[in-house]
Design an enzyme around this catalytic site. Structure first.
Site, mmCIF file in Angstrom:
data_model
loop_
_atom_site.group_PDB
_atom_site.id
_atom_site.type_symbol
_atom_site.label_atom_id
_atom_site.label_comp_id
_atom_site.label_asym_id
_atom_site.label_seq_id
_atom_site.Cartn_x
_atom_site.Cartn_y
_atom_site.Cartn_z
ATOM 1 N N SER A 29 0.839 -1.202 0.000
ATOM 2 C CA SER A 29 0.000 0.000 0.000
ATOM 3 C C SER A 29 0.875 1.253 0.000
ATOM 4 O O SER A 29 1.757 1.372 -0.857
ATOM 5 C CB SER A 29 -0.944 -0.078 1.196
ATOM 6 O OG SER A 29 -2.016 0.820 1.061
ATOM 7 N N ASP B 184 -8.336 -5.217 -6.148
ATOM 8 C CA ASP B 184 -7.933 -4.237 -5.132
ATOM 9 C C ASP B 184 -8.864 -3.024 -5.222
ATOM 10 O O ASP B 184 -8.929 -2.358 -6.257
ATOM 11 C CB ASP B 184 -6.474 -3.824 -5.388
ATOM 12 C CG ASP B 184 -5.910 -2.947 -4.268
ATOM 13 O OD1 ASP B 184 -6.700 -2.414 -3.453
ATOM 14 O OD2 ASP B 184 -4.678 -2.787 -4.221
ATOM 15 N N HIS C 32 -6.673 -5.980 -1.791
ATOM 16 C CA HIS C 32 -5.579 -5.085 -1.454
ATOM 17 C C HIS C 32 -4.581 -5.718 -0.473
ATOM 18 O O HIS C 32 -3.375 -5.574 -0.609
ATOM 19 C CB HIS C 32 -6.165 -3.811 -0.835
ATOM 20 C CG HIS C 32 -5.171 -2.735 -0.552
ATOM 21 N ND1 HIS C 32 -4.437 -2.105 -1.546
ATOM 22 C CD2 HIS C 32 -4.780 -2.161 0.617
ATOM 23 C CE1 HIS C 32 -3.646 -1.191 -1.007
ATOM 24 N NE2 HIS C 32 -3.823 -1.200 0.296
#
Lengths: 428, 446
Positions: free
Chosen positions: A247, A339, A374
């Protein structure tokens, strides 16, 4: 028809091995059951915060009264088909537990204790607990014996260093997570359990960091110092250090990896942007939350927040975009195609395009997983499609994306490939 | 606190060396795989194991290998050409552990606290070395834990009705088959075999019958009822299946296992295992009478060249007097005998041969299975734990310690431990879990 008898012992349920690292498989089998009979296997464990997570699956014994999760098919429950580790990755919070949970191990020095039970018939443990006829306890560890954990609070750095057993020197990883902050240690402890020193670095939302906890108050010099800390460590090989990030940590990985004087041996980015969405204040990347961001937020019909658009390359602050063409080491980028928190596909495309233009395609490895979200984490861990995520002043349910089976397959495959990539880049 | 490794920089060409041992946490009877990678092909390497025992002694073992053309060594496939074990021996580093030079003589490794693991440091050294490891820097090192107890196994002290024992229950609701676990003349409450059996699904009661509370306080030995009381406690336990109880005895423990199996109106065994034991005993007596028998025959002791005590002739010759040996012709349950052919402490081989004859004459030899191992000594224990050829030993109730010869050659004895344990577990599972009729299992099916 109940097959329990007072002249026969309970069936034998085994997990082999009973103590494993979290990224290792265990084989769950049962024997001495009636033949061709329906059974339910159920797994339960408590998180460090005390929440109950559980899963279950329906099997039928064979003509010898046995079943084996390595070869048999689940015909119902939390997963279906032949899934040796399905009981672990398909766990969800039990009914009645708190909302919006995400499973993350806080204390890596203790294991998860998983109670695996065998129930009669095809039952749903939530509705009808059924009768437990056998049980086995499995321990899932984030740390091998002999791995040393050291809290690092020096030169302004806030992190935890994990050193494998042995004399060293070891190859090492600098390990960063996302804007959720804090200091998740569990990926680093697993790297150390595979022979890599690993330093997980806090950069936001930690009490030992300067400034308000909801902004990033450290800059280039901080990340460079973290890398140098590893280079100067007597048990680490200075020329065998990689960086990994998920991330926002992915952005920091790419950014740190291209800072002057920082020469990583490899870079691994997972589901993250090549730049920062927030405005740049100084030469040192000190970022502040800006209302500008919220323009890019969207919401699904349950009111869960989807952050994806904020990291579209076109929405990133142009000056923050990492000069990918300057990368001189192998780079692996991992994409969860579902994601919903980051524009991973678009960022991966940009990296690929930039490196190709620079004649550096040979440095780039792209892993892409349909149905994965994600939060691509170490394997066999439960996933959360959405969970509470702290954004002051209120907690919001954040949609991460992903569906259990493909996400679990992605975690397993990605982890194996990450370790192989590290092996090649850091031990050559 | 033992220092396992030293921390010093070393030269670049060997920096890539990787050592992994998998699994790093295992039960004592589980195998592991040791893999060394990225060493120069063809180079000589030494694998080394170091363990600090609970009583503070250091034990070590080593194997000499030559890396293959891919620069790897796999202890499961490759041959050790020197060190404390030879040949393809995946677990050689554990079973060939010996006290380091300079240690007190006559040591024996026995885990007292079964709730903590045995911790072993495994290292790889450049070149072939057999000594002075503490002065060298390893290329890489790993740490493994070896556990006698699986998670979820419950350890329950048993003190009711004047018993001294520990019950190990597998996890889960049960009911579990039960087992009464007896050790030998050294006494004490030895828990590790029971903990391991419970980790395999058998509720196992380790029983101290020589140095138990009652004997310690009164100076008197327990009588045969003590074993019947222990059996009843097990039988009546809500999580134990009373109709499926076995007994397992080593050495002196086998004497009482057979006595109960043949003569007790209370003890109804599903099956019995006797390791390194005998049926020779005063039939109508208990522990005290057995001790008296030893005392009467004390002049039959021999000594080795190193002055180690050899007790194997104490009960010989095998008596023909029926009051002096358990009448195994009357057995109604399967019996597994484990025999070390180099047993220097008991006349196990002769006893097994006599038992076979008695059962053949009585027509119940279909219940008998004998596992006989050449070059194997008296102390046949769970696998991958060090072989003790001789040790300082004090019999229960005796003041003096003496160096006793148990027998066996380490490689053969260790192979026997591995093979017999696997077969004991198969025998127990088949009789305690399986089928409606208990059965002797042909050697080839174990």
């Amino acid at each position: 028809m109940r097959w329990e008898s007072s002249t026969r012992p309970a069936p034998l349920l085994t997990a082999t091995p009973v103590r494993t690292l979290v990224d290792e498989q265990t084989c769950i089998k049962a024997s001495f059951l009636p033949s061709n009979h329906p059974v339910t296997v159920c797994a339960r464990m408590r998180s460090d915060e005390g929440d109950l997570w559980q899963s279950f699956a329906h099997y039928n014994t064979n003509s010898s009264g046995m079943f084996n999760l390595n070869s048999d098919h689940s015909v119902g429950g939390s997963y279906s088909g032949c899934e040796p580790m399905g009981l672990f990755w398909s766990m969800q919070p039990a009914p009645g537990e708190r909302e919006g949970l995400r499973l993350r191990k806080k204390c890596v020095e203790s294991p998860y204790t998983v109670q695996i039970s065998l129930l009669e018939g095809h039952v749903s443990p939530n509705q009808d607990p059924g009768k437990e006829v056998a049980a086995v306890t499995a321990e899932r560890w984030y740390m091998s014996p002999g791995v040393k954990r050291q809290e690092i609070r020096q030169n302004g750095l806030v992190g935890t260093l994990f050193i494998p057993p042995g004399p060293g020197p070891f190859p090492a990883m600098l390990d960063m997570w996302g804007m959720g902050g804090g200091l998740p240690e569990y990926r680093s402890s697993l790297f150390a359990s595979r022979g890599y020193a690993s330093f997980c670095l806090a950069y936001v939302g930690h009490k030992d960091l300067p400034g308000p906890s909801n902004t990033v108050n450290v800059g280039d010099s901080y990340f460079k110092a973290a890398f140098q800390f590893l280079q100067e460590h007597s048990q680490i090989s200075a020329d065998r250090i990689g960086i990994v990030g998920l991330s926002y940590g992915c952005y920091l990985t790419l950014h740190t990896g291209t800072l002057p004087g920082v020469k990583p041996a490899c870079l691994i980015g997972i589901n993250g942007p090549v730049g920062s969405s927030r405005e740049l204040l100084h030469v040192n990347v000190t970022t502040k939350k800006s209302d500008q961001d919220q323009v890019f937020w969207s919401f699904d019909d349950q009111g869960y927040i989807i952050f994806k658009q904020t990291s579209l390359p076109s929405n990133l602050h142009p000056e923050s975009i990492v000069k990918l063409e300057e990368i001189t080491c192998p780079l692996m980028y991992i994409v969860g195609e579902d994601d919903l928190s980051a524009s991973s596909i678009e960022n991966a495309d940009l990296i690929e395009k930039t490196l190709r233009a620079a004649g550096k395609s040979h440095l780039f490895t792209r892993l892409s997983y349909p149905g994965a979200g994600h939060l691509i984490e170490p394997p066999y861990s439960p996933m959360s499609r959405a969970s509470f995520w702290v954004i002051k002043p209120e907690k919001l349910m954040t949609l991460w994306g992903g569906h259990p089976a493909p996400h679990a397959a992605a975690q397993e495959d990605a982890w194996r490939k990450m370790l192989a990539f590290m092996e090649l880049s850091l031990r050559r | 606190m033992c220092p396992f490794v030293q921390q010093v920089r070393m030269d670049n060409s060997l920096q890539r060396v990787k050592l992994s041992v998998h699994p790093s946490r295992a039960l004592v009877d589980e195998e592991f795989v040791i893999l060394v990678q990225n060493v120069p092909p063809g180079s000589p390497m030494t694998l080394h194991a170091l363990h600090c025992s609970e009583d503070g002694h250091r034990w070590e073992a080593c194997g000499h290998y030559i890396a293959d053309s891919s620069g790897s060594i796999n202890a499961a496939d490759d041959c050790s050409v020197g060190g404390s074990y030879l040949g393809v021996e995946p677990m050689g580093l554990l079973w060939s552990l010996k006290p380091v030079p300079g240690s007190k003589p006559g040591l024996r490794m026995r885990k007292k606290d079964v709730q903590t693991p045995m911790v072993v440091a495994i290292s790889v050294f450049n070149g072939h070395h057999s000594e002075a490891f503490v002065d060298q820097v390893s290329l890489a090192s790993w740490v493994v834990e070896r556990w006698y107890m699986a998670p979820g196994v419950r350890r329950i002290p048993v003190t009711e009705q004047q018993l001294t024992g520990t019950l190990f229950l597998p996890p889960g609701p049960g009911p579990f088959p039960g087992l009464l676990d007896l050790w030998g003349g050294g006494g004490q409450l030895v828990e590790y075999r029971s903990a391991l059996l419970a980790s395999h699904g058998i509720a196992s009661l380790a029983l101290d019958y020589l140095t138990n509370e009652f004997t310690t306080q009164t100076g008197k030995m327990v009588d045969n009822q003590y074993f019947e009381t222990a059996y009843r406690v097990l039988q009546q336990h809500p999580q134990v299946l009373g109709s499926r109880i076995a007994m397992l005895g080593l050495s002196l423990g086998s004497v009482f296992t057979l006595k109960m199996a043949v003569y007790s109106p209370v003890v109804k065994l599903r099956c019995a295992v006797c390791i390194s034991g005998s049926h020779i005993q005063p039939v109508s007596g208990g522990p005290q009478e057995m001790m008296d028998l030893f005392t009467r025959n004390i002049e039959k002791i021999n000594f080795s060249e190193q002055n180690e005590v050899i007790w194997r002739s104490l009960l010989l010759p095998v008596p023909s007097d029926p009051s002096m040996k358990a009448d195994v012709g009357r057995l109604r349950c399967p019996l597994l005998l484990v025999v070390g052919e180099d047993d220097q402490n008991w006349c196990t081989q002769e006893s097994a041969a006599d038992m076979e004859q008695m059962m053949a004459r009585a027509g119940n030899d279909h219940l008998l299975t004998i596992l006989s191992y050449p070059e194997t000594g008296h102390l046949i224990e769970p696998p991958y734990t060090p072989h003790t050829p001789s040790s300082m030993y004090r019999g229960a109730g005796v003041d003096q310690k003496m160096m006793v010869l148990w027998g066996g050659k380490t490689p053969e004895h260790s192979a026997a431990q591995e093979d017999s344990w696997r077969k004991i577990l198969t025998f127990l599972k088949k009789n305690l879990y399986g089928g409606s009729d208990p059965q002797a299992i042909h050697r080839s099916h174990l």
